[in-house]
Motif scaffolding. Structure first.
Motif, PDB file in Angstrom:
ATOM      1  N   HIS A   1       0.824  -1.203   0.000  1.00 51.44           N
ATOM      2  CA  HIS A   1       0.000   0.000   0.000  1.00 51.44           C
ATOM      3  C   HIS A   1       0.864   1.261   0.000  1.00 51.44           C
ATOM      4  CE1 HIS A   1      -3.425  -2.404   2.175  1.00 51.44           C
ATOM      5  NE2 HIS A   1      -3.151  -2.829   0.961  1.00 51.44           N
ATOM      6  N   ALA A   2       1.936   1.233   0.782  1.00 51.57           N
ATOM      7  CA  ALA A   2       2.658   2.468   1.050  1.00 51.57           C
ATOM      8  C   ALA A   2       3.857   2.710   0.140  1.00 51.57           C
ATOM      9  CB  ALA A   2       3.137   2.468   2.512  1.00 51.57           C
ATOM     10  N   VAL A   3       4.439   1.675  -0.417  1.00 44.33           N
ATOM     11  CA  VAL A   3       5.688   1.839  -1.149  1.00 44.33           C
ATOM     12  C   VAL A   3       5.601   1.150  -2.512  1.00 44.33           C
ATOM     13  CG1 VAL A   3       8.198   1.831  -0.906  1.00 44.33           C
ATOM     14  CG2 VAL A   3       6.772   1.622   1.114  1.00 44.33           C
ATOM     15  N   PRO A   4       4.792   1.648  -3.440  1.00 41.46           N
ATOM     16  CA  PRO A   4       4.668   0.989  -4.746  1.00 41.46           C
ATOM     17  C   PRO A   4       5.950   1.009  -5.556  1.00 41.46           C
ATOM     18  CG  PRO A   4       3.555   3.115  -4.744  1.00 41.46           C
ATOM     19  CD  PRO A   4       3.924   2.835  -3.326  1.00 41.46           C
ATOM     20  N   ASP A   5       6.843   1.954  -5.298  1.00 39.03           N
ATOM     21  CA  ASP A   5       8.079   2.037  -6.080  1.00 39.03           C
ATOM     22  C   ASP A   5       9.010   0.852  -5.828  1.00 39.03           C
ATOM     23  OD1 ASP A   5       7.249   4.372  -7.176  1.00 39.03           O
ATOM     24  OD2 ASP A   5       8.406   5.658  -5.824  1.00 39.03           O
TER      25      ASP A   5
ATOM     26  N   ALA B   1      -8.874   2.315   9.599  1.00 48.42           N
ATOM     27  CA  ALA B   1      -8.837   1.172   8.682  1.00 48.42           C
ATOM     28  C   ALA B   1      -7.423   0.600   8.658  1.00 48.42           C
ATOM     29  CB  ALA B   1      -9.261   1.603   7.285  1.00 48.42           C
ATOM     30  N   MET B   2      -7.286  -0.663   9.039  1.00 48.16           N
ATOM     31  CA  MET B   2      -5.979  -1.325   9.092  1.00 48.16           C
ATOM     32  C   MET B   2      -6.093  -2.741   8.556  1.00 48.16           C
ATOM     33  SD  MET B   2      -4.539  -0.103  12.840  1.00 48.16           S
ATOM     34  CE  MET B   2      -3.171  -1.264  12.724  1.00 48.16           C
ATOM     35  N   THR B   3      -4.966  -3.257   8.088  1.00 50.19           N
ATOM     36  CA  THR B   3      -4.932  -4.652   7.650  1.00 50.19           C
ATOM     37  C   THR B   3      -5.149  -5.560   8.861  1.00 50.19           C
ATOM     38  OG1 THR B   3      -2.521  -4.567   7.845  1.00 50.19           O
ATOM     39  CG2 THR B   3      -3.472  -4.230   5.656  1.00 50.19           C
TER      40      THR B   3
ATOM     41  N   PRO C   1       2.399  -8.344  16.453  1.00 49.63           N
ATOM     42  CA  PRO C   1       3.203  -7.361  17.202  1.00 49.63           C
ATOM     43  C   PRO C   1       3.112  -5.952  16.617  1.00 49.63           C
ATOM     44  CG  PRO C   1       4.451  -9.378  16.836  1.00 49.63           C
ATOM     45  CD  PRO C   1       3.226  -9.476  15.993  1.00 49.63           C
ATOM     46  N   ALA C   2       3.230  -5.820  15.301  1.00 51.40           N
ATOM     47  CA  ALA C   2       3.176  -4.492  14.677  1.00 51.40           C
ATOM     48  C   ALA C   2       1.785  -3.880  14.815  1.00 51.40           C
ATOM     49  CB  ALA C   2       3.566  -4.584  13.207  1.00 51.40           C
ATOM     50  N   HIS C   3       0.758  -4.686  14.669  1.00 44.69           N
ATOM     51  CA  HIS C   3      -0.616  -4.199  14.809  1.00 44.69           C
ATOM     52  C   HIS C   3      -0.836  -3.619  16.201  1.00 44.69           C
ATOM     53  CE1 HIS C   3      -4.996  -4.409  15.390  1.00 44.69           C
ATOM     54  NE2 HIS C   3      -5.106  -4.386  14.071  1.00 44.69           N
ATOM     55  N   ASP C   4      -0.416  -4.346  17.214  1.00 43.67           N
ATOM     56  CA  ASP C   4      -0.630  -3.895  18.594  1.00 43.67           C
ATOM     57  C   ASP C   4       0.169  -2.634  18.892  1.00 43.67           C
ATOM     58  OD1 ASP C   4      -2.268  -6.074  18.861  1.00 43.67           O
ATOM     59  OD2 ASP C   4      -0.843  -7.275  20.013  1.00 43.67           O
ATOM     60  N   GLN C   5       1.383  -2.542  18.373  1.00 44.53           N
ATOM     61  CA  GLN C   5       2.172  -1.336  18.591  1.00 44.53           C
ATOM     62  C   GLN C   5       1.518  -0.122  17.930  1.00 44.53           C
ATOM     63  OE1 GLN C   5       6.347  -1.417  17.777  1.00 44.53           O
ATOM     64  NE2 GLN C   5       6.785  -3.031  19.256  1.00 44.53           N
ATOM     65  N   THR C   6       0.936  -0.324  16.749  1.00 45.07           N
ATOM     66  CA  THR C   6       0.269   0.779  16.059  1.00 45.07           C
ATOM     67  C   THR C   6      -0.937   1.257  16.851  1.00 45.07           C
ATOM     68  OG1 THR C   6       0.988  -0.013  13.900  1.00 45.07           O
ATOM     69  CG2 THR C   6      -0.916   1.461  13.933  1.00 45.07           C
ATOM     70  N   VAL C   7      -1.728   0.332  17.361  1.00 49.07           N
ATOM     71  CA  VAL C   7      -2.900   0.708  18.160  1.00 49.07           C
ATOM     72  C   VAL C   7      -2.467   1.470  19.409  1.00 49.07           C
ATOM     73  CG1 VAL C   7      -4.827  -0.190  19.523  1.00 49.07           C
ATOM     74  CG2 VAL C   7      -4.332  -1.158  17.274  1.00 49.07           C
TER      75      VAL C   7
ATOM     76  N   GLY D   1      -8.323   4.149  19.600  1.00 47.99           N
ATOM     77  CA  GLY D   1      -7.726   2.849  19.309  1.00 47.99           C
ATOM     78  C   GLY D   1      -8.638   1.866  18.615  1.00 47.99           C
ATOM     79  N   ARG D   2      -9.838   2.305  18.251  1.00 49.16           N
ATOM     80  CA  ARG D   2     -10.725   1.386  17.539  1.00 49.16           C
ATOM     81  C   ARG D   2     -10.208   1.161  16.109  1.00 49.16           C
ATOM     82  NH1 ARG D   2     -15.766   2.976  16.383  1.00 49.16           N
ATOM     83  NH2 ARG D   2     -15.240   5.183  16.682  1.00 49.16           N
ATOM     84  N   VAL D   3     -10.340  -0.087  15.648  1.00 50.10           N
ATOM     85  CA  VAL D   3      -9.804  -0.478  14.341  1.00 50.10           C
ATOM     86  C   VAL D   3     -10.901  -1.159  13.532  1.00 50.10           C
ATOM     87  CG1 VAL D   3      -8.209  -2.073  13.186  1.00 50.10           C
ATOM     88  CG2 VAL D   3      -7.437  -0.717  15.140  1.00 50.10           C
ATOM     89  N   ARG D   4     -10.903  -0.907  12.245  1.00 47.23           N
ATOM     90  CA  ARG D   4     -11.742  -1.660  11.318  1.00 47.23           C
ATOM     91  C   ARG D   4     -10.809  -2.380  10.361  1.00 47.23           C
ATOM     92  NH1 ARG D   4     -17.106   0.314   7.941  1.00 47.23           N
ATOM     93  NH2 ARG D   4     -17.274  -1.536   6.588  1.00 47.23           N
ATOM     94  N   GLU D   5     -10.814  -3.696  10.397  1.00 48.29           N
ATOM     95  CA  GLU D   5      -9.910  -4.465   9.548  1.00 48.29           C
ATOM     96  C   GLU D   5     -10.415  -4.473   8.110  1.00 48.29           C
ATOM     97  OE1 GLU D   5      -9.179  -8.341  11.128  1.00 48.29           O
ATOM     98  OE2 GLU D   5      -8.028  -7.563  12.833  1.00 48.29           O
ATOM     99  N   VAL D   6      -9.469  -4.291   7.164  1.00 50.05           N
ATOM    100  CA  VAL D   6      -9.804  -4.248   5.741  1.00 50.05           C
ATOM    101  C   VAL D   6      -8.937  -5.253   4.991  1.00 50.05           C
ATOM    102  CG1 VAL D   6     -10.544  -1.841   5.814  1.00 50.05           C
ATOM    103  CG2 VAL D   6      -8.153  -2.376   5.318  1.00 50.05           C
ATOM    104  N   ARG D   7      -9.406  -5.647   3.819  1.00 44.93           N
ATOM    105  CA  ARG D   7      -8.693  -6.666   3.039  1.00 44.93           C
ATOM    106  C   ARG D   7      -7.539  -6.081   2.238  1.00 44.93           C
ATOM    107  NH1 ARG D   7     -14.066  -7.615   2.088  1.00 44.93           N
ATOM    108  NH2 ARG D   7     -13.902  -6.523   0.089  1.00 44.93           N
ATOM    109  N   ASP D   8      -7.723  -4.865   1.710  1.00 45.52           N
ATOM    110  CA  ASP D   8      -6.728  -4.347   0.782  1.00 45.52           C
ATOM    111  C   ASP D   8      -6.801  -2.827   0.726  1.00 45.52           C
ATOM    112  OD1 ASP D   8      -9.010  -3.796  -0.787  1.00 45.52           O
ATOM    113  OD2 ASP D   8      -8.807  -5.712  -1.827  1.00 45.52           O
ATOM    114  N   LEU D   9      -5.929  -2.264  -0.114  1.00 45.87           N
ATOM    115  CA  LEU D   9      -5.833  -0.811  -0.234  1.00 45.87           C
ATOM    116  C   LEU D   9      -7.122  -0.208  -0.776  1.00 45.87           C
ATOM    117  CD1 LEU D   9      -4.211   1.823  -0.238  1.00 45.87           C
ATOM    118  CD2 LEU D   9      -3.356   1.206  -2.508  1.00 45.87           C
ATOM    119  N   ALA D  10      -7.739  -0.879  -1.737  1.00 46.34           N
ATOM    120  CA  ALA D  10      -8.954  -0.323  -2.326  1.00 46.34           C
ATOM    121  C   ALA D  10     -10.044  -0.157  -1.272  1.00 46.34           C
ATOM    122  CB  ALA D  10      -9.447  -1.232  -3.456  1.00 46.34           C
TER     123      ALA D  10
END
Length: 283
Positions: free
Chosen positions: A103-107, A184-186, A193-199, A209-218
C-alpha cells in the motif's frame, strides 16, 4: 526402449563386473537389470558380456562400445546441468510484500523489476506472518515485511522507517478525537506485534484505538473517502480528498528479508539490492 537408462545399465555392469553389485549400485533388483542388458543386446545385435559363475566380463564388442556409451551418458549429465542453469537464469524472482508495504511503497516493485529485467518479477502480497513463512520454505526469494515481526529461518536487513500520518475525508469535521471514527488497518493476524504497537501509538496520540480491519488498499481508501474510517497514509503522499489530522504520526517500519544460508543467486541479489536501496531512501 529408454536408451539412456539401458546405457546406464550397460556402463554400471561393465564397471562392477557383477550383476548383483551393479543392481545394488543402481538401486534395483537383479532380474530387471539382466533383462535390460538382454534387451540392449537384442537391439544392437551384439553380445555385450560373457556370463560366468564368478561374474561377467566384457566381450570384444562390449569393450569397443563402452567408451561411446560413457560419452553419451556424460553428455546427458552435461545437458542436465545446462538445463538447470538456463532454468535458473529465466526463473522469475518472487518477492513477498506485506500488505502494508504494498500500500505504502509501490516504487519497491518497479525498482526490483528494473534490476532483474528481462527476468520477470512476480510479487505476492500477503501478511507479514505469511511472507516470513513463504521465505523460510523458499516459496519466495525475498520479502519486505513490517517490523516488528517474529522472524525464523530468515536473514533480516536493517529497519527502515516510512513516516505516516492519520488522514480523514476532507468533509469530516473535527480533529483526531472528534470524528469518532475507527482506523482502517490490515488484519491483526497479518502481524500481531506491529498491529498492537500501532494501536498503542494511536491511543497515545489521542485516538480511541478502535480499528476496522480491511482486506486491501482499495477497501481502505474507499472507506476513508466515504468518511467511514480514518486511515494511515504516507506523510508526503496524502491522497486527494483526504486531509491529515495534525499530531497523529505513526511511522511504518519496514525491513528486507533474505533466505538464511541460501545458495548464491545473482537474480535475488540484484533484486534485493534494489529493494534495499528503496527502503534506505525512506529514512
Amino acid at each position: 526402449m529408454d536408451l539412456v537408462r539401458h546405457l546406464r545399465y550397460f556402463v554400471t555392469v561393465a564397471e562392477e563386473r557383477h550383476f548383483g553389485h551393479a543392481a545394488d549400485e543402481l538401486g534395483m533388483t537383479q532380474p530387471p537389470l539382466s533383462q535390460g542388458i538382454q534387451r540392449l543386446e537384442r537391439q544392437w545385435g551384439v553380445r555385450l558380456f560373457d556370463r560366468g559363475p564368478r561374474g561377467v566380463r566384457l566381450t570384444p564388442a562390449g569393450a569397443a562400445l563402452l567408451p561411446a556409451a560413457r560419452h553419451v551418458l556424460a553428455g546427458v549429465r552435461d545437458l542436465g546441468d545446462d538445463v538447470s542453469r538456463v532454468a535458473a537464469e529465466v526463473q522469475p524472482v518472487r518477492v513477498a510484500l506485506a500488505r502494508d508495504v504494498a500500500h505504502a511503497v509501490p516504487d519497491l516493485l518497479t525498482a526490483a523489476a528494473q534490476a532483474v529485467a528481462p527476468i520477470p518479477l512476480v510479487p505476492l502480497v500477503v501478511g507479514t506472518v505469511d511472507a516470513v513463512d513463504h521465505l523460510g520454505s523458499q516459496a519466495v526469494d525475498l520479502a519486505v515485511v513490517v517490523h516488528p515481526a517474529v522472524l525464523d529461518g530468515v536473514e533480516p536487513g536493517p529497519v527502515r522507517t516510512l513516516p505516516r500520518t492519520m488522514a480523514v475525508a476532507a468533509h469530516v469535521p473535527g480533529g483526531v478525537g472528534e470524528p469518532g471514527l475507527p482506523v482502517a488497518m490490515t488484519p491483526r493476524a497479518d502481524n500481531p506485534p506491529a498491529h498492537d504497537q500501532t494501536v498503542d501509538a494511536l491511543r497515545r496520540a489521542g485516538h480511541d484505538g478502535r480499528v476496522r480491519e480491511v482486506r486491501d488498499l482499495a477497501e481502505q481508501r474507499t472507506l476513508a473517502a466515504a468518511g467511514a474510517t480514518c486511515v494511515l497514509v504516507p506523510t508526503t503522499a496524502v491522497p486527494a480528498g483526504l486531509r491529515p489530522l495534525p499530531g497523529v504520526d505513526v511511522d511504518l517500519r519496514l525491513r528486507l528479508l533474505r533466505p538464511r544460508l541460501a545458495a548464491a543467486d545473482e537474480r535475488r541479489e540484484a533484486a534485493g539490492a534494489a529493494l534495499q536501496e528503496q527502503l534506505d531512501a525512506l529514512d
